[in-house]
Enzyme design. Structure first.
Site, PDB file in Angstrom:
ATOM      1  N   ASP A  67     -18.440  40.918  25.195  1.00 40.00           N
ATOM      2  CA  ASP A  67     -20.027  41.437  24.694  1.00 40.00           C
ATOM      3  C   ASP A  67     -21.064  40.765  25.597  1.00 40.00           C
ATOM      4  OD1 ASP A  67     -19.398  38.577  24.342  1.00 40.00           O
ATOM      5  OD2 ASP A  67     -19.577  38.942  22.182  1.00 40.00           O
ATOM      6  N   ASN A 135     -18.437  32.938  11.099  1.00 38.48           N
ATOM      7  CA  ASN A 135     -18.087  33.821   9.835  1.00 38.48           C
ATOM      8  C   ASN A 135     -17.347  34.883  10.107  1.00 38.48           C
ATOM      9  OD1 ASN A 135     -19.103  35.183  12.221  1.00 38.48           O
ATOM     10  ND2 ASN A 135     -21.315  36.005  11.103  1.00 38.48           N
ATOM     11  N   HIS A 137     -16.351  36.506  12.976  1.00 41.60           N
ATOM     12  CA  HIS A 137     -16.601  37.481  14.035  1.00 41.60           C
ATOM     13  C   HIS A 137     -15.658  37.306  15.313  1.00 41.60           C
ATOM     14  CE1 HIS A 137     -20.364  35.412  16.033  1.00 41.60           C
ATOM     15  NE2 HIS A 137     -19.218  35.168  16.884  1.00 41.60           N
ATOM     16  N   GLU A 142     -19.777  41.605  13.637  1.00 39.21           N
ATOM     17  CA  GLU A 142     -20.075  40.552  12.594  1.00 39.21           C
ATOM     18  C   GLU A 142     -19.533  41.295  11.182  1.00 39.21           C
ATOM     19  OE1 GLU A 142     -21.315  38.101  13.292  1.00 39.21           O
ATOM     20  OE2 GLU A 142     -23.404  38.273  14.102  1.00 39.21           O
TER      21      GLU A 142
HETATM   22  O1  LIG Z   1     -16.868  29.446  20.848  1.00 40.35           O
HETATM   23  P1  LIG Z   1     -18.290  29.234  20.110  1.00 40.35           P
HETATM   24  O2  LIG Z   1     -19.403  28.845  20.786  1.00 40.35           O
HETATM   25  O3  LIG Z   1     -17.903  28.793  18.772  1.00 40.35           O
HETATM   26  O4  LIG Z   1     -18.357  30.856  19.731  1.00 40.35           O
HETATM   27  C1  LIG Z   1     -17.694  31.691  18.864  1.00 40.35           C
HETATM   28  C2  LIG Z   1     -18.008  32.921  19.103  1.00 40.35           C
HETATM   29  O5  LIG Z   1     -19.295  33.605  19.265  1.00 40.35           O
HETATM   30  C3  LIG Z   1     -19.262  34.415  20.292  1.00 40.35           C
HETATM   31  O6  LIG Z   1     -19.990  33.799  21.452  1.00 40.35           O
HETATM   32  C4  LIG Z   1     -20.089  35.705  20.031  1.00 40.35           C
HETATM   33  O7  LIG Z   1     -19.647  36.391  21.160  1.00 40.35           O
HETATM   34  C5  LIG Z   1     -18.001  34.714  20.609  1.00 40.35           C
HETATM   35  O8  LIG Z   1     -17.451  35.310  21.814  1.00 40.35           O
HETATM   36  C6  LIG Z   1     -17.416  33.580  20.430  1.00 40.35           C
HETATM   37  O9  LIG Z   1     -15.959  33.563  19.896  1.00 40.35           O
END
Ligand SMILES: O=P(O)(O)OC[C@H]1O[C@](O)(CO)[C@@H](O)[C@@H]1O
Length: 266
Positions: A67, A135, A137, A142
């Protein structure tokens, strides 16, 4: 889903890096799906260390990230283009033209279609690395995302915006839209490796593994994937009901692999 529970975040990163390195060693021209966020940083550090000591080469590897924010260019320090360059690509031997991220500028509809085509043209993703949002995702899919979705524009939830606010200075533009691989796109990867660490992820991990398959927890779609490995630390595993069983299955798996080694002896 294979659930691997390890002691802490450091062990989780080591285990995940070992899986990625094994993939690339077995298939040097692997197509890897990559993720951003805080969680994979320790994995990337391990990959860089392994490359520096000559344990692995990425010279034939191609990569596709999950993404990108819409509205940030590749030079913006909070863009995922910048993140990947800083934390991984600048330190490995992946040819620049082999690394792909969805484009967060220009025509996002065209960028989404182009991205799907580029993944297909590369022969599909061999191993997709994922993190998980609080959440549930995956990528920026989402809650409420279609479980059959393809690469597209996705609005970020207030919870995700709040989680990621820490990366942006006060008053700085924080994107509210993203371009992300869809859940259908992710499910087409041949293997999936999801890494989750820390207590803040425990609820999402439990919903993903043991809850119903539901758009309310996008990561639960991975229950439909035949080759998903989940690597969690103790803290992220506390919400799992069948934790004893996962540990037992892990021991059995190790025993079987050791036996297979024996049978392979001449
Ligand atoms: O590893 P973090 O910083 O908790 O991020 C959680 C998620 O949010 C995101 O950065 C959003 O894309 C994901 O790639 C990632 O897995």
């Amino acid at each position: 889903m294979q659930v691997v529970i390890v002691a802490d975040a450091e062990a989780a990163a080591r285990t995940s890096a070992a899986i990625l390195i094994e993939q690339v060693s077995n298939k040097p021209d692997s197509v890897l799906g990559l993720a951003t966020g805080s969680t994979p940083l320790a994995v990337y550090a391990q990959l860089v260390a392994a490359y520096r000591r000559g344990a692995v080469s990425f010279a034939k590897v191609s990569t596709f990230n999950l993404d990108e924010y819409l509205g940030l260019n590749a030079e913006h320090p909070q863009s995922y283009h910048y993140y990947m360059h800083e934390h991984l690509f600048a330190h490995l031997d992946i040819p620049a033209q082999n690394s792909h991220l969805p484009q967060g500028w220009g025509d996002p509809w065209q960028a989404a279609a182009d991205y799907e085509n580029a993944i297909q043209a590369a022969g599909g993703i061999d191993l997709q690395l994922l993190g998980i949002g609080r959440n549930g995702h995956i990528g920026f899919n989402e809650p409420g995302s279609s479980l059959a979705s393809r690469t597209r524009i996705k609005a970020l939830t207030p919870a995700t915006l709040e989680d990621n606010q820490r990366f942006f200075a006060a008053g700085e533009f924080q994107p509210t839209l993203s371009i992300t691989m869809g859940i259908g796109t992710i499910l087409e990867a041949r293997k999936i490796l999801l890494l989750a660490t820390g207590a803040a992820k425990a609820e999402a991990v439990a919903a993903m593994v043991e809850g119903p398959v539901s758009a309310a927890c996008p990561a639960s779609a991975l229950q439909l994937h035949p080759q998903t490995i989940l690597v969690v630390d103790e803290a992220a595993a506390v919400g799992l009901q069948y934790v004893d069983y996962y540990r037992q299955a892990q021991r059995e798996q190790e025993r079987l692999l050791a036996q297979r080694g024996q049978y392979a002896q001449p």
